[in-house]
Scaffold this motif. Structure first.
Motif, PDB file in Angstrom:
ATOM      1  N   ALA A  39     -34.727 -11.763   6.711  1.00 32.81           N
ATOM      2  CA  ALA A  39     -34.317 -10.804   7.738  1.00 32.81           C
ATOM      3  C   ALA A  39     -34.757  -9.395   7.334  1.00 32.81           C
ATOM      4  N   ARG A  40     -34.617  -9.079   6.036  1.00 36.77           N
ATOM      5  CA  ARG A  40     -35.002  -7.743   5.578  1.00 36.77           C
ATOM      6  C   ARG A  40     -36.519  -7.537   5.678  1.00 36.77           C
ATOM      7  N   LEU A  41     -37.253  -8.590   5.314  1.00 32.78           N
ATOM      8  CA  LEU A  41     -38.721  -8.518   5.390  1.00 32.78           C
ATOM      9  C   LEU A  41     -39.149  -8.158   6.811  1.00 32.78           C
ATOM     10  N   GLY A  52     -45.319  -5.513  -1.096  1.00 31.27           N
ATOM     11  CA  GLY A  52     -44.594  -5.070  -2.287  1.00 31.27           C
ATOM     12  C   GLY A  52     -43.348  -5.920  -2.486  1.00 31.27           C
ATOM     13  N   PHE A  53     -42.593  -6.108  -1.427  1.00 35.28           N
ATOM     14  CA  PHE A  53     -41.354  -6.896  -1.464  1.00 35.28           C
ATOM     15  C   PHE A  53     -41.650  -8.343  -1.887  1.00 35.28           C
ATOM     16  N   LEU A  54     -42.711  -8.945  -1.279  1.00 34.08           N
ATOM     17  CA  LEU A  54     -43.050 -10.344  -1.596  1.00 34.08           C
ATOM     18  C   LEU A  54     -43.561 -10.467  -3.033  1.00 34.08           C
ATOM     19  N   GLU A  74     -24.216  -2.116  -1.988  1.00 32.74           N
ATOM     20  CA  GLU A  74     -24.238  -1.386  -0.712  1.00 32.74           C
ATOM     21  C   GLU A  74     -25.158  -0.166  -0.745  1.00 32.74           C
ATOM     22  N   PHE A  75     -25.580   0.253  -1.957  1.00 34.59           N
ATOM     23  CA  PHE A  75     -26.503   1.391  -2.057  1.00 34.59           C
ATOM     24  C   PHE A  75     -27.967   0.951  -2.070  1.00 34.59           C
ATOM     25  N   GLY A  76     -28.197  -0.360  -2.094  1.00 38.48           N
ATOM     26  CA  GLY A  76     -29.577  -0.860  -2.149  1.00 38.48           C
ATOM     27  C   GLY A  76     -30.041  -1.128  -3.562  1.00 38.48           C
ATOM     28  N   LYS A  77     -29.124  -1.012  -4.531  1.00 37.55           N
ATOM     29  CA  LYS A  77     -29.497  -1.244  -5.931  1.00 37.55           C
ATOM     30  C   LYS A  77     -29.502  -2.742  -6.219  1.00 37.55           C
ATOM     31  N   PRO A  78     -30.588  -3.238  -6.856  1.00 36.62           N
ATOM     32  CA  PRO A  78     -30.668  -4.684  -7.111  1.00 36.62           C
ATOM     33  C   PRO A  78     -29.889  -5.118  -8.351  1.00 36.62           C
ATOM     34  N   HIS A  79     -29.358  -6.350  -8.314  1.00 29.60           N
ATOM     35  CA  HIS A  79     -28.622  -6.930  -9.447  1.00 29.60           C
ATOM     36  C   HIS A  79     -29.018  -8.396  -9.587  1.00 29.60           C
ATOM     37  N   ALA A 106     -36.331   2.193 -13.310  1.00 28.66           N
ATOM     38  CA  ALA A 106     -37.772   2.385 -13.505  1.00 28.66           C
ATOM     39  C   ALA A 106     -38.439   2.787 -12.208  1.00 28.66           C
ATOM     40  N   ASP A 107     -39.597   3.415 -12.359  1.00 25.01           N
ATOM     41  CA  ASP A 107     -40.328   3.879 -11.185  1.00 25.01           C
ATOM     42  C   ASP A 107     -41.823   3.757 -11.436  1.00 25.01           C
ATOM     43  N   LEU A 108     -42.551   3.440 -10.385  1.00 24.53           N
ATOM     44  CA  LEU A 108     -44.005   3.395 -10.432  1.00 24.53           C
ATOM     45  C   LEU A 108     -44.508   4.351  -9.361  1.00 24.53           C
ATOM     46  N   GLU A 109     -45.394   5.255  -9.733  1.00 23.70           N
ATOM     47  CA  GLU A 109     -45.869   6.272  -8.782  1.00 23.70           C
ATOM     48  C   GLU A 109     -47.379   6.374  -8.859  1.00 23.70           C
ATOM     49  N   LEU A 110     -48.026   6.435  -7.706  1.00 20.42           N
ATOM     50  CA  LEU A 110     -49.457   6.697  -7.657  1.00 20.42           C
ATOM     51  C   LEU A 110     -49.691   8.172  -7.990  1.00 20.42           C
ATOM     52  N   PRO A 120     -42.697  22.620  -7.823  1.00 15.25           N
ATOM     53  CA  PRO A 120     -41.649  23.641  -7.928  1.00 15.25           C
ATOM     54  C   PRO A 120     -40.351  23.251  -7.225  1.00 15.25           C
ATOM     55  N   ARG A 121     -40.440  22.281  -6.321  1.00 17.84           N
ATOM     56  CA  ARG A 121     -39.225  21.868  -5.599  1.00 17.84           C
ATOM     57  C   ARG A 121     -38.373  20.897  -6.399  1.00 17.84           C
ATOM     58  N   PHE A 122     -38.951  20.253  -7.424  1.00 15.59           N
ATOM     59  CA  PHE A 122     -38.135  19.240  -8.112  1.00 15.59           C
ATOM     60  C   PHE A 122     -38.077  19.387  -9.627  1.00 15.59           C
ATOM     61  N   PHE A 151     -32.079   8.551 -11.286  1.00 14.27           N
ATOM     62  CA  PHE A 151     -31.343   8.378 -10.037  1.00 14.27           C
ATOM     63  C   PHE A 151     -31.027   6.895  -9.805  1.00 14.27           C
ATOM     64  N   LYS A 152     -31.998   6.021 -10.089  1.00 14.96           N
ATOM     65  CA  LYS A 152     -31.771   4.584  -9.865  1.00 14.96           C
ATOM     66  C   LYS A 152     -30.668   4.045 -10.777  1.00 14.96           C
ATOM     67  N   ILE A 153     -30.516   4.645 -11.956  1.00 15.76           N
ATOM     68  CA  ILE A 153     -29.431   4.208 -12.839  1.00 15.76           C
ATOM     69  C   ILE A 153     -28.084   4.693 -12.305  1.00 15.76           C
ATOM     70  N   GLY A 158     -25.034  12.970  -4.058  1.00 16.46           N
ATOM     71  CA  GLY A 158     -24.905  14.371  -4.484  1.00 16.46           C
ATOM     72  C   GLY A 158     -25.818  14.742  -5.631  1.00 16.46           C
ATOM     73  N   ILE A 159     -26.458  13.749  -6.273  1.00 12.40           N
ATOM     74  CA  ILE A 159     -27.364  14.094  -7.377  1.00 12.40           C
ATOM     75  C   ILE A 159     -28.648  14.690  -6.790  1.00 12.40           C
ATOM     76  N   SER A 160     -28.996  15.892  -7.294  1.00 15.56           N
ATOM     77  CA  SER A 160     -30.217  16.552  -6.832  1.00 15.56           C
ATOM     78  C   SER A 160     -31.234  16.552  -7.972  1.00 15.56           C
TER      79      SER A 160
HETATM   80  C1  LIG Z   1     -33.784   4.745  -3.772  1.00 18.27           C
HETATM   81  C2  LIG Z   1     -35.028   5.401  -4.283  1.00 18.27           C
HETATM   82  C3  LIG Z   1     -34.788   5.811  -5.731  1.00 18.27           C
HETATM   83  C4  LIG Z   1     -36.222   4.411  -4.211  1.00 18.27           C
HETATM   84  O1  LIG Z   1     -37.375   4.937  -4.772  1.00 18.27           O
HETATM   85  P1  LIG Z   1     -38.807   4.887  -4.087  1.00 18.27           P
HETATM   86  O2  LIG Z   1     -39.755   5.652  -4.955  1.00 18.27           O
HETATM   87  O3  LIG Z   1     -38.688   5.268  -2.672  1.00 18.27           O
HETATM   88  O4  LIG Z   1     -39.251   3.384  -4.080  1.00 18.27           O
HETATM   89  P2  LIG Z   1     -39.488   2.400  -5.285  1.00 18.27           P
HETATM   90  O5  LIG Z   1     -40.512   1.430  -4.854  1.00 18.27           O
HETATM   91  O6  LIG Z   1     -39.718   3.106  -6.583  1.00 18.27           O
HETATM   92  O7  LIG Z   1     -38.088   1.683  -5.415  1.00 18.27           O
HETATM   93  C5  LIG Z   1     -37.652   0.838  -4.413  1.00 18.27           C
HETATM   94  C6  LIG Z   1     -36.645  -0.095  -5.033  1.00 18.27           C
HETATM   95  O8  LIG Z   1     -35.574   0.650  -5.602  1.00 18.27           O
HETATM   96  C7  LIG Z   1     -34.424  -0.159  -5.570  1.00 18.27           C
HETATM   97  N1  LIG Z   1     -33.350   0.686  -5.043  1.00 18.27           N
HETATM   98  C8  LIG Z   1     -33.119   1.051  -3.762  1.00 18.27           C
HETATM   99  N2  LIG Z   1     -32.026   1.823  -3.683  1.00 18.27           N
HETATM  100  C9  LIG Z   1     -31.559   1.940  -4.942  1.00 18.27           C
HETATM  101  C10 LIG Z   1     -30.456   2.606  -5.500  1.00 18.27           C
HETATM  102  N3  LIG Z   1     -29.611   3.295  -4.738  1.00 18.27           N
HETATM  103  N4  LIG Z   1     -30.260   2.546  -6.839  1.00 18.27           N
HETATM  104  C11 LIG Z   1     -31.100   1.841  -7.618  1.00 18.27           C
HETATM  105  N5  LIG Z   1     -32.188   1.166  -7.147  1.00 18.27           N
HETATM  106  C12 LIG Z   1     -32.398   1.229  -5.815  1.00 18.27           C
HETATM  107  C13 LIG Z   1     -34.703  -1.369  -4.693  1.00 18.27           C
HETATM  108  O9  LIG Z   1     -34.894  -2.474  -5.540  1.00 18.27           O
HETATM  109  C14 LIG Z   1     -35.998  -0.995  -4.018  1.00 18.27           C
HETATM  110  O10 LIG Z   1     -36.901  -2.028  -3.774  1.00 18.27           O
HETATM  111  P3  LIG Z   1     -36.554  -3.309  -2.872  1.00 18.27           P
HETATM  112  O11 LIG Z   1     -35.522  -2.882  -1.891  1.00 18.27           O
HETATM  113  O12 LIG Z   1     -37.837  -3.743  -2.286  1.00 18.27           O
HETATM  114  O13 LIG Z   1     -36.011  -4.317  -3.855  1.00 18.27           O
HETATM  115  C15 LIG Z   1     -35.412   6.622  -3.454  1.00 18.27           C
HETATM  116  O14 LIG Z   1     -35.704   6.241  -2.157  1.00 18.27           O
HETATM  117  C16 LIG Z   1     -34.352   7.716  -3.416  1.00 18.27           C
HETATM  118  O15 LIG Z   1     -33.442   7.688  -2.642  1.00 18.27           O
HETATM  119  N6  LIG Z   1     -34.548   8.718  -4.253  1.00 18.27           N
HETATM  120  C17 LIG Z   1     -33.711   9.866  -4.311  1.00 18.27           C
HETATM  121  C18 LIG Z   1     -34.348  10.869  -3.441  1.00 18.27           C
HETATM  122  C19 LIG Z   1     -34.002  12.258  -3.807  1.00 18.27           C
HETATM  123  O16 LIG Z   1     -32.919  12.568  -4.238  1.00 18.27           O
HETATM  124  N7  LIG Z   1     -34.971  13.119  -3.667  1.00 18.27           N
HETATM  125  C20 LIG Z   1     -34.758  14.478  -3.989  1.00 18.27           C
HETATM  126  C21 LIG Z   1     -36.055  15.183  -3.937  1.00 18.27           C
HETATM  127  S1  LIG Z   1     -35.892  16.816  -4.505  1.00 18.27           S
END
Ligand SMILES: CC(C)(COP(=O)(O)OP(=O)(O)OC[C@H]1O[C@@H](n2cnc3c(N)ncnc32)[C@H](O)[C@@H]1OP(=O)(O)O)[C@@H](O)C(=O)NCCC(=O)NCCS
Length: 210
Positions: A39-41, A52-54, A74-79, A106-110, A120-122, A151-153, A158-160
């Motif tokens: 359903a999410r796909l 990416g999801f698959l 409920e926040f989208g964090k995987p377990h 963890a994060d992967l970024e291009l 300067p914004r972050f 942030f993912k941890i 409210g975290i900026s």
């Molecule tokens: C949730 C967030 C961290 C995801 O990061 P992203 O770079 O968009 O995407 P990524 O591919 O790295 O990560 C996606 C995965 O993060 C995981 N994820 C989603 N929400 C999450 C959360 N709240 N906590 C931990 N992990 C989360 C999921 O596994 C997701 O993939 P999936 O749903 O396919 O399994 C990001 O969208 C976010 O909200 N960041 C904070 C934004 C922010 O504060 N920006 C301020 C700019 S100054």
């Protein structure tokens, strides 16, 4: 060559990297998804996001799990059902999972110009002093990845990035640093490792024991 690498980040933490070279059909045919995942796909608009999801499900299989072992809060964090910690990231051609006994993000970024442009914004831009343009882009991307990983941890509203998450001074060759979260009148520390995979930056943060 879809599964690109498996790397031990420490004795209880492993990274799996997938290079997405398959078609959507090939990926879809090779995984079994539970109903909620199907359903999410269907809600994901771009094919790139769906792949990416698959491909993350392919990584789960490589790690000895299936889609049925993974759930989201409920926040989208995987377990994982077995209590191990998992973190997921996908970006265009690559996806990664990290599985650990420790609390991780963890994060992967291009690598892209835009990240340097909005630095300067972050982040504190004195961290980019005395670097070539390309190194500035790499370092800004690492720092963005550090903030996403922390942030993912923590996953707290409210975290900026610019106001609450900071990185200690580091050089690109170090491939590690320490990050700080200064939030709600307390400071928490995170060990950070980072690396480069083709044109991508990989970052993983570990919550330090209190
Ligand atoms: C949730 C967030 C961290 C995801 O990061 P992203 O770079 O968009 O995407 P990524 O591919 O790295 O990560 C996606 C995965 O993060 C995981 N994820 C989603 N929400 C999450 C959360 N709240 N906590 C931990 N992990 C989360 C999921 O596994 C997701 O993939 P999936 O749903 O396919 O399994 C990001 O969208 C976010 O909200 N960041 C904070 C934004 C922010 O504060 N920006 C301020 C700019 S100054």
């Amino acid at each position: 060559m879809p599964l690109l690498t498996i790397k031990e980040l420490n004795s209880t933490t492993k990274l799996w990297v997938w290079k997405i070279s398959e078609t959507w059909d090939e990926l879809f045919q090779s995984v079994v998804l539970k109903d909620v995942s199907l359903a999410r796909l269907e809600t994901m608009k771009s094919e790139s996001h769906q792949k990416g999801f698959l491909s993350v499900r392919k990584l789960l299989i490589s790690a000895g799990y299936t889609d049925f072992d993974l759930y989201y809060d409920e926040f989208g964090k995987p377990h994982l059902n077995d209590g191990k910690h998992i973190t997921i990231s996908h970006s265009f051609e690559f996806s990664i999972i990290v599985i650990s006994d420790e609390v991780i993000g963890a994060d992967l970024e291009l690598l892209k110009e835009k990240t340097l442009k909005i630095a300067p914004r972050f982040m504190e831009i004195f961290h980019l002093e005395n670097l070539s343009h390309y190194e500035q882009m790499k370092k800004a991307t690492v720092i963005w990845g550090i903030k996403e990983s922390v942030f993912k941890i923590k996953n707290e509203p409210g975290i900026s990035f610019p106001l609450h998450i900071f990185e200690q001074q580091f050089n690109l060759e170090d491939k590690k640093t320490i990050a700080e979260l200064r939030f709600n009148n307390k400071t928490e520390y995170f060990d950070v490792v980072f690396d480069f995979i083709e044109d991508y930056v990989f970052v993983c943060a570990f919550e330090k024991n209190k």
